[in-house]
Design a protein around this motif. Structure first.
Motif, PDB file in Angstrom:
ATOM      1  N   UNK A  36       0.820  -1.203   0.000  1.00 32.15           N
ATOM      2  CA  UNK A  36       0.000   0.000   0.000  1.00 32.15           C
ATOM      3  C   UNK A  36       0.854   1.253   0.000  1.00 32.15           C
ATOM      4  N   UNK A  37       0.703   2.062   1.056  1.00 34.89           N
ATOM      5  CA  UNK A  37       1.398   3.350   1.146  1.00 34.89           C
ATOM      6  C   UNK A  37       2.258   3.371   2.397  1.00 34.89           C
ATOM      7  N   UNK A  63       5.365   7.315  12.447  1.00 30.94           N
ATOM      8  CA  UNK A  63       5.126   6.535  11.232  1.00 30.94           C
ATOM      9  C   UNK A  63       3.789   6.895  10.603  1.00 30.94           C
ATOM     10  N   UNK A  64       3.699   6.623   9.312  1.00 27.97           N
ATOM     11  CA  UNK A  64       2.429   6.631   8.592  1.00 27.97           C
ATOM     12  C   UNK A  64       2.462   5.490   7.595  1.00 27.97           C
ATOM     13  N   UNK A  65       1.489   4.599   7.702  1.00 25.80           N
ATOM     14  CA  UNK A  65       1.324   3.496   6.772  1.00 25.80           C
ATOM     15  C   UNK A  65      -0.156   3.371   6.465  1.00 25.80           C
ATOM     16  N   UNK A  66      -0.489   2.934   5.270  1.00 30.50           N
ATOM     17  CA  UNK A  66      -1.901   2.790   4.903  1.00 30.50           C
ATOM     18  C   UNK A  66      -2.048   1.755   3.798  1.00 30.50           C
ATOM     19  N   UNK A  67      -3.148   1.018   3.847  1.00 28.24           N
ATOM     20  CA  UNK A  67      -3.442   0.058   2.796  1.00 28.24           C
ATOM     21  C   UNK A  67      -4.945  -0.207   2.770  1.00 28.24           C
ATOM     22  N   UNK A  84      -1.377   1.378  -4.610  1.00 23.81           N
ATOM     23  CA  UNK A  84      -0.503   0.278  -4.227  1.00 23.81           C
ATOM     24  C   UNK A  84       0.963   0.651  -4.453  1.00 23.81           C
ATOM     25  N   UNK A  85       1.828   0.029  -3.654  1.00 25.38           N
ATOM     26  CA  UNK A  85       3.284   0.155  -3.828  1.00 25.38           C
ATOM     27  C   UNK A  85       3.727   1.617  -3.942  1.00 25.38           C
ATOM     28  N   UNK A  86       3.249   2.431  -3.005  1.00 24.20           N
ATOM     29  CA  UNK A  86       3.483   3.874  -3.053  1.00 24.20           C
ATOM     30  C   UNK A  86       4.329   4.325  -1.870  1.00 24.20           C
ATOM     31  N   UNK A  87       5.343   5.122  -2.151  1.00 27.65           N
ATOM     32  CA  UNK A  87       6.206   5.686  -1.098  1.00 27.65           C
ATOM     33  C   UNK A  87       6.138   7.201  -1.169  1.00 27.65           C
ATOM     34  N   UNK A  99      -2.211   9.875  -2.750  1.00 31.19           N
ATOM     35  CA  UNK A  99      -2.067   8.465  -2.377  1.00 31.19           C
ATOM     36  C   UNK A  99      -3.393   7.722  -2.471  1.00 31.19           C
ATOM     37  N   UNK A 100      -4.479   8.453  -2.733  1.00 34.68           N
ATOM     38  CA  UNK A 100      -5.794   7.826  -2.876  1.00 34.68           C
ATOM     39  C   UNK A 100      -6.003   7.356  -4.312  1.00 34.68           C
ATOM     40  N   UNK A 101      -6.730   6.268  -4.453  1.00 34.44           N
ATOM     41  CA  UNK A 101      -7.071   5.790  -5.789  1.00 34.44           C
ATOM     42  C   UNK A 101      -8.043   6.737  -6.471  1.00 34.44           C
TER      43      UNK A 101
END
Length: 417
Positions: free
Chosen positions: A71-72, A367-371, A377-380, A415-417
């Motif tokens: 994800x992100x 931290x920040x993580x999201x899925x 997907x696969x975003x940094x 980062x949003x679809x």
């Protein structure tokens, strides 16, 4: 000297632990999702207290790395100043800097109320009149969207006379497995009463970091414990076949301090004349008049010893702090310890791990993580300020932001679809 009787460092580290140990779910009756909200997506927002920006890689948090890898993941998320638990949890959930939402420290004095707010206080913490801004669950409930909270700063308080529909008073008696099952149970409820916003909080990493330091085996174990729990939750939720997205954050990082050479306030009547809201990394001092403040500031400035003295109106602009104190709760003088040092106001041994320093210090980064279905997907992405999480979650849930905030959707919209 007239001083406030305030919490010890131990209470600040534990953040919520003095609340009544009531483990029962609190339910506000009569709440339902509107027909349009029943088709909205779901967000589970998880805070891992004290999870430094580099812990996932450092301690091989396999689930977090795997899930966010698909994800992100941000390089880091910068906390608001001060880099403390209550101010930052509330900044994340309101999209406001501490000076704008009112929780300017873990402990502070309010001149108008002539009262002190402090973590662990069973009177002030659940009193909604202390809290400014509009937390995400308040925003959701006002727009007929049901919310739930398994702990978050402010979730026990009736802010704008509103609490989440489902919430718990803070305690550490219930196992992570039981709490995860509660999340699953919420998401199995009928569409009419099923919460679309769920907040969730893990204290373990912060506790270990304070007691043993960020490089310790105990922190590694706590990171892996939480990582395992999040893996279990993600797996259980995936089986429900609902459009659930996860947002994983922390409030601050952690760094080591010198426990042998602690800092203290000068033993002089000039300083003793002030009200003191003590903290390990930052001290707020309140004067009775301009002459008293000026005299004390000059003395403290001339005697700086591994700390920097600031007048409230002369704090760094990038902190969005002293000059923007709309609730008049920040001290007239602010002492900020140098990294690696901390103030001691107790005879107890000082904890080795600390946070609360200048938020530009790398070790304070979170931290920040999201899925999930809402996210690419696969975003940094690069480091960003935590106030920007609020408009992101509001957008996913389809909520209209009704009051000015400091966060900006454009920071994370990509980062949003």
């Amino acid at each position: 000297m007239k001083r406030l009787i305030l919490v010890t460092l131990t209470l600040i580290c534990a953040a919520f632990t003095l609340h009544a140990q009531d483990t029962t779910q609190q339910i506000v009756p009569g709440r339902v999702n509107s027909a349009s909200n029943q088709t909205r997506p779901y967000v589970i927002m998880i805070s891992i207290d004290g999870f430094r920006y580099d812990y996932a890689e450092k301690y091989h948090a396999e689930n977090l790395l795997r899930l966010s890898g698909a994800g992100v993941r941000a390089l880091a998320m910068q906390p608001a100043f001060p880099s403390l638990t209550f101010p930052n949890h509330y900044s994340i959930i309101t999209g406001l800097y501490p000076a704008h939402h009112g929780l300017v420290d873990n402990t502070f004095y309010d001149r108008k109320r002539k009262e002190t707010y402090r973590v662990g206080d069973t009177v002030t913490v659940p009193d909604g009149s202390w809290y400014g801004g509009t937390p995400l669950w308040v925003l959701a409930e006002k727009q007929k969207m049901v919310s739930a909270s398994y702990f978050w700063v402010g979730s026990e308080a009736a802010i704008q006379n509103i609490r989440p529909t489902y919430y718990f008073k803070y305690h550490e008696k219930t196992s992570n497995d039981q709490r995860i099952q509660q999340v699953v149970n919420w998401l199995k409820m009928p569409e009419e009463t099923r919460p679309h916003l769920i907040t969730f909080y893990f204290p373990e990493v912060d506790h270990a970091g304070h007691s043993f330091g960020p490089e310790s085996e105990q922190v590694r174990a706590a990171v892996l414990q939480v990582d395992s729990a999040i893996g279990k939750m993600a797996d259980a939720v995936s089986k429900l076949n609902l459009p659930v997205s996860f947002v994983i954050v922390s409030d601050h990082g952690m760094t080591n301090v010198d426990t042998q050479h602690t800092l203290s306030l000068p033993d002089t009547s000039i300083v003793k004349a002030l009200k003191v809201a003590p903290g390990g990394e930052k001290v707020l001092l309140y004067g009775n008049n301009e002459e008293e403040i000026s005299t004390a500031y000059k003395f403290l400035k001339q005697n700086e010893n591994h700390y920097t003295a600031y007048l409230k109106q002369e704090t760094p602009v990038r902190w969005h702090y002293g000059q923007e104190d709309i609730y008049n709760r920040i001290g007239d003088i602010i002492l900020v310890a140098e990294p690696g040092y901390a103030f001691s106001f107790s005879k107890r041994a000082m904890h080795v791990g600390h946070h609360g320093f200048d938020n530009n210090l790398t070790d304070m980064n979170a931290i920040f993580m999201a899925w999930g279905p809402a996210f690419k997907e696969n975003t940094r992405i690069a480091t960003f300020e935590n106030v920007n999480v609020y408009p992101l979650v509001a957008r996913i849930l389809g909520l209209d932001i009704t009051q000015p905030i400091d966060g900006k959707l454009e920071v994370l919209e990509s980062i949003l679809k």
